[in-house]
Design a protein around this motif. Structure first.
Motif, short mmCIF file in Angstrom:
data_model
loop_
_atom_site.label_atom_id
_atom_site.label_comp_id
_atom_site.label_asym_id
_atom_site.label_seq_id
_atom_site.Cartn_x
_atom_site.Cartn_y
_atom_site.Cartn_z
N SER A 1 33.02 53.62 36.11
CA SER A 1 32.29 54.76 36.69
C SER A 1 32.74 56.02 35.96
CB SER A 1 32.55 54.87 38.19
OG SER A 1 33.92 55.11 38.46
N SER B 1 28.93 59.43 39.04
CA SER B 1 29.68 59.17 40.26
C SER B 1 30.23 60.47 40.81
CB SER B 1 30.87 58.23 39.98
OG SER B 1 30.42 56.94 39.66
N SER C 1 31.82 53.16 43.07
CA SER C 1 30.87 52.96 41.97
C SER C 1 31.41 51.96 40.96
CB SER C 1 30.58 54.29 41.28
OG SER C 1 30.03 55.21 42.20
N ALA D 1 29.82 48.28 40.03
CA ALA D 1 29.54 47.89 38.65
C ALA D 1 30.27 46.61 38.28
CB ALA D 1 29.94 49.02 37.70
N PHE E 1 28.43 51.89 35.71
CA PHE E 1 27.61 52.20 36.88
C PHE E 1 26.46 53.13 36.50
CE2 PHE E 1 26.60 54.71 40.68
CZ PHE E 1 26.35 53.68 41.59
N LYS F 1 22.90 50.88 41.02
CA LYS F 1 22.96 51.47 42.35
C LYS F 1 21.81 50.97 43.21
CE LYS F 1 22.91 56.00 44.64
NZ LYS F 1 22.87 57.45 44.41
#
Length: 986
Positions: free
Chosen positions: A684, A690, A698, A702, A717, A722
């Motif tokens: 992230s 993020s 995050s 991922a 991410f 998401k």
């Protein structure tokens, strides 16, 4: 759909003709339907909830619970039946109080009694309805008078009646208990029943039928309540609604002597020998003696529970509060004749809403022939310690008055437990004071204005070159002893305000005479008169060991003891600091989260020593890759995390992650073994994708995205991940409720290869979601595995498949096999074998007709554990199939050590076959070797004639696929059975 049903009963009392009859009646009728019952001894002032996680129906007796408690039940979406309660419920079991009151009043008036009063309370539903009916009926004659038992006791009411100017000559009492006590009290005023006052009451309990009182009363069939509850619940489970009208209990007046009627003696009262007055006396004596004895127990003696041997209670649970959960033990007692100590086994820490554990309710070895657990809170004054869960209703009296005998046991325990805790804390405090008095001083010091020197006494003096425990030391020498880095602090702390008395408490390092470092604590008081120091006294203590311990604690708190890396606490503090710096300087941060793939398999297979070696090796390999400003921590388990401050672009983070993956992927050697391990990485970036508050979340999302795609990957991410994660969360939420009405089974026939006869069918799970429509098993089965929902779903599949199988057996008499898929999470669940045995017992199905399908990957994950579980299944009599052979790494040489009877060759392997393909030779060898191991072979995924011809020529035993039939719903499979009746047997 088959399900394990539980009814919860909330009642203010457990024994007595009314409450005890409800408890025992519900227990008995529920047992006939294999329904379990949790009885909670609750009250409206206590809000701790029990069994909310799984109870299917709640029954509330009177106003047992608060509105808050009731709201929590309704939030779970579970139906509620009310008995004599003012709470709003979905269904009620009622008494026609108005009609009965009219009959009672009219009967008294027929005897010539015109001035009639009512004695009772309106604090529960029946009481309110009886009072309202009484008021309504007497409005015209204006003779109404109400005596409230909630605000006044019976002796006070008797006195009020005796002194009343209205010359009351008739009474209706809300219950027989009220009537019986009131008649006795009225005798004190020379008021006789029925000569002076006629009395009628309600309930017709045994005491009403005795010659002593011979009460005219209303007989109410409380025995029917348990049956009505169970019948209403079964209707609800079938129709998802209760019958349209609430039900009324059968009730009718019984006229005896208290109203002036002639009454002949009849065989009534306490007819059961175990429910005689002698037994009542013994019961009271038992509880009194136990209560007295318990008050002298210490905590250990109380928790041994040997005192329960004096009671009929033989099994149960004890849950004591433990940091927000309840430390729960199972126990088994033995009667005093056997002279055995109570046996206890630790079950685990659970929340009150899961108490008692559902799996124990359905555990025959724990419950025996009982189906009911009584939950009683352990409460003393404002102290809530936990709860008991007593198995069975043997300690409940139904013919006697509500003495709360079982509840008393918990109350006595609570009082004893509170007393023992207080006593032991006092003893510990006393011992601590004695120890402190022995060790508080290593030395004392004193300064007076007369000699200008500091006098020091104690063993600590010898650390500074003195031969005795006494020394006169000037201030300059003391300053020189202080460690150079602490001198400035020491002198500044003595910069005193000379107008007032000053207290000091310092911790400084000093150098001893043998050049060792020592931490000391200096405590003292400086006394000034007219701005001049006249005296100072205090103590000095060696705190070196404490400081070392503090340092060690700090190390344990902030560093991982195995790898020496920073731990999660350090990581979170460091991440917060780096984010603040990044905010102030408009910089970017990368968070790299690494999770080792299949580490648990290695750890479980080869032991924690090997697992620890791998974790230390990973830490040692990654450290050299990192720059000085990059923070490396072991996040927990097999997760590692790296913080990269002020990066220029995402590629920097991806490159470092690639280097980390590369070094972890290298073989790890340990003695004579080597291990190949990989890692999945989630990255992230702050602030690009993020927020500061969810960088870790995050990266975690991922990382799981990388695992879901096949492991050993790196994902950064982004919005796509998401949105996919949000979709998965929503899908998971819907899946949790799908088992109620959205899941179904389809069935695909398995045919003998050389005929059109059916050998068996495979049960295949389907999900038709109200929100998502038809969801592919490829999407929801892995999700169910990951979340653990597969355990409950798998249980439903087994139940449903067996239900269908039994239906076909009755309807068509077809001796087919049912193939059912098992998941690794399901099989590895600790209660799987036990629950499966129970299912076979209650469904009366022949286990030999069931074939469980196990995938290759399940066996690869933990070969030895797999052998153990398969052995348990074979012992039950089921058949075992190795599913999807050809997709993993199984070898036929390893299969000879496993108890499979059937080998299913995966569709993907069949799809790759052609008459000239080298795979044909491989497949032929597999089939021949399988047959040599006495394994039957099923070719899955047969879709075309040429595939069928090829596998038939190679010698497979059975075929399955769209070439013969696709998976079909239950009704369409039945049409096939009407045309074809399998006759072959294995």
């Amino acid at each position: 759909m088959n399900k394990q049903f539980v009814i919860g009963l909330l009642t203010p009392a457990l024994d007595g003709y009314y409450f005890g009859t409800i408890v025992k009646g519900l227990s008995n009728f529920a047992n006939k339907e294999d329904i379990k019952v949790v009885v909670v001894n609750a009250n409206s002032h206590f809000n701790e909830t029990y069994a909310l996680d799984y109870v299917d129906l709640w029954v509330v007796v009177m106003n047992t619970i608060s509105d808050h408690y009731h709201d929590q039940i309704k939030q779970k979406g579970k139906p509620v039946i009310g008995i004599n309660t003012n709470l709003k419920t979905d269904y009620a079991i009622l008494i026609d109080n108005e009609a009965l009151i009219i009959k009672a009043v009219e009967h008294l008036k027929d005897h010539g009694h015109k001035k009639i009063g009512y004695v009772g309370t309106k604090k529960y539903r029946d009481g309110m309805e009886r009072l309202e009916a009484f008021e309504k009926y007497n409005q015209e004659s204006n003779t109404f008078q109400f005596f409230d038992t909630f605000t006044n006791n019976i002796p006070m009411i008797a006195k009020e009646i005796a002194e009343s100017e209205d010359s009351i000559n008739g009474l209706i009492c809300g219950t027989d208990f009220i009537a019986a006590e009131l008649i006795n009290e009225l005798k004190n005023y020379q008021i006789m029943v029925p000569e002076d006052i006629a009395v009628m009451s309600f309930d017709d309990i045994p005491v009403a039928q005795s010659n002593l009182h011979s009460l005219s009363t209303v007989h109410i069939k409380f025995d029917d309540i348990g049956r009505y509850i169970v019948e209403a619940f079964l209707h609800y489970t079938e129709h998802q609604s209760f019958p349209s009208d609430s039900i009324y209990l059968d009730a009718y007046p019984v006229f005896r002597s208290s109203c002036g009627c002639e009454w002949e003696d009849e065989t009534v009262g306490l007819t059961n020998p175990i429910e005689t007055i002698d037994h009542l006396s013994e019961l009271i004596s038992r509880n009194f003696i136990l209560g007295q004895r318990i008050q002298f127990y210490n905590t250990e003696e109380l928790l041994q529970l040997n005192w329960l041997n004096q009671t009929p209670i033989r099994k149960g649970l004890l849950g004591l509060k433990d940091n927000g959960t309840f430390k729960t033990n199972m126990f088994e007692t033995f009667d005093v004749v056997q002279e055995k100590q109570t046996k206890q086994t630790f079950y685990g820490n659970i929340h009150s809403q899961a108490f008692p554990p559902k799996e124990l309710l359905f555990n025959h070895s724990f419950m025996g022939d009982e189906n009911t657990i009584l939950v009683i809170p352990i409460v003393q004054e404002d102290h809530y310690f936990g709860m008991f869960g007593f198995v069975g209703t043997d300690d409940i009296m139904t013919q006697l008055m509500p003495l709360h005998t079982t509840y008393q046991l918990a109350t006595y325990f609570a009082a004893g437990y509170l007393r023992a805790n207080i006593t032991e804390r006092m003893n510990n405090y006393s011992q601590q004071l004695e120890m402190v008095s022995d060790i508080i001083y290593d030395g004392i010091w004193e300064y007076t204005n007369t000699n200008k020197e500091i006098v020091c006494r104690g063993g600590i003096v010898q650390h500074f070159g003195e031969r005795t425990n006494y020394a006169n030391i000037d201030f300059e020498r003391i300053v020189n002893i202080i460690h150079p880095k602490d001198r400035e602090f020491f002198i500044a702390s003595l910069a005193l305000d000379r107008r007032i008395t000053k207290q000091i408490n310092l911790e400084v390092r000093v150098i001893t005479n043998n050049n060792q470092l020592m931490w000391i604590q200096i405590v003292g008081q400086f006394i000034y008169v007219d701005g001049k120091l006249t005296k100072a006294v205090g103590s000095v203590k060696d705190i070196t060991n404490r400081k070392k311990a503090d340092a060690k604690i700090n190390e344990l708190a902030f560093y991982d003891t195995l790898t020496g890396l920073a731990n999660r606490i350090s990581f979170e503090e460091q991440l917060a600091k780096e984010i603040e710096i990044a905010k102030d300087n408009d910089q970017s941060i990368a968070l790299i989260l690494c999770d080792l793939d299949r580490f648990k398999v290695i750890n479980d297979s080869y032991g924690h020593k090997v697992g620890d070696h791998i974790l230390k090796t990973v830490a040692a390999r990654v450290k050299p890759l990192l720059a000085e400003n990059q923070f490396f921590a072991r996040f927990g388990g097999d997760e590692f995390v790296v913080i990269m401050p002020h990066i220029n672009d995402n590629q920097e983070a991806y490159q470092l992650a690639s280097d980390i993956v590369q070094v972890i992927n290298q073989p790890i050697y340990d003695e004579h073994r080597h291990y190949q391990i990989s890692t999945s990485v989630g990255i992230s970036i702050y602030p690009e994708n993020s927020k500061a508050t969810d960088m870790l979340v995050s990266a975690d999302i991922a990382m799981y995205s990388a695992k879901a795609e096949g492991r050993n990957r790196i994902h950064i991410f982004n919005d796509q991940i998401k949105h996919h994660n949000a979709s998965q969360i929503k899908l998971e939420e819907q899946l949790r409720h799908a088992v109620e009405d959205e899941l179904s089974l389809h069935f695909q026939p398995i045919y003998y290869v050389d005929s059109e006869e059916i050998y068996g069918v495979e049960a295949l799970l389907r999900w038709n979601s109200k929100e998502f429509g038809k969801v592919s098993p490829r999407d929801f089965i892995p999700l169910a595995e990951e979340t653990g929902l597969i355990v409950s779903i798998g249980e439903w599949v087994i139940y449903e498949a067996i239900r269908v199988m039994k239906k076909w057996q009755r309807k068509y008499d077809v001796p087919i096999k049912m193939f059912i898929n098992l998941s690794s999470r399901q099989v590895n669940h600790p209660n799987f074998s036990r629950e499966l045995k129970r299912i076979f017992d209650i469904t009366d199905i022949d286990p030999r007709r069931i074939s469980f399908e196990i995938t290759e990957s399940m066996m690869i994950d933990n070969f030895e554990q797999g052998k153990l579980i398969l052995g348990e299944l074979i012992d039950m009599g089921v058949k075992l199939s190795l599913d999807d052979f050809g997709t993993g790494y199984s070898s036929l040489s390893s299969l000879r050590h496993l108890p499979f009877q059937i080998l299913k060759i995966d569709k993907s392997f069949i799809d790759d076959l052609s008459a000239v393909d080298a795979n044909v030779a491989i497949l032929k060898a597999i089939i021949e070797m399988a047959h040599s191991l006495n394994l039957s072979v099923v070719a899955e995924g047969i879709e075309r004639q040429e595939q069928y011809d090829l596998v038939a020529s190679l010698g497979v035993d059975f075929i399955q696929g769209y070439y013969t039939n696709p998976p079909l719903p239950e009704d369409k499979i039945e049409k096939i059975f009407q045309e074809k009746t399998p006759t072959k047997t294995e």
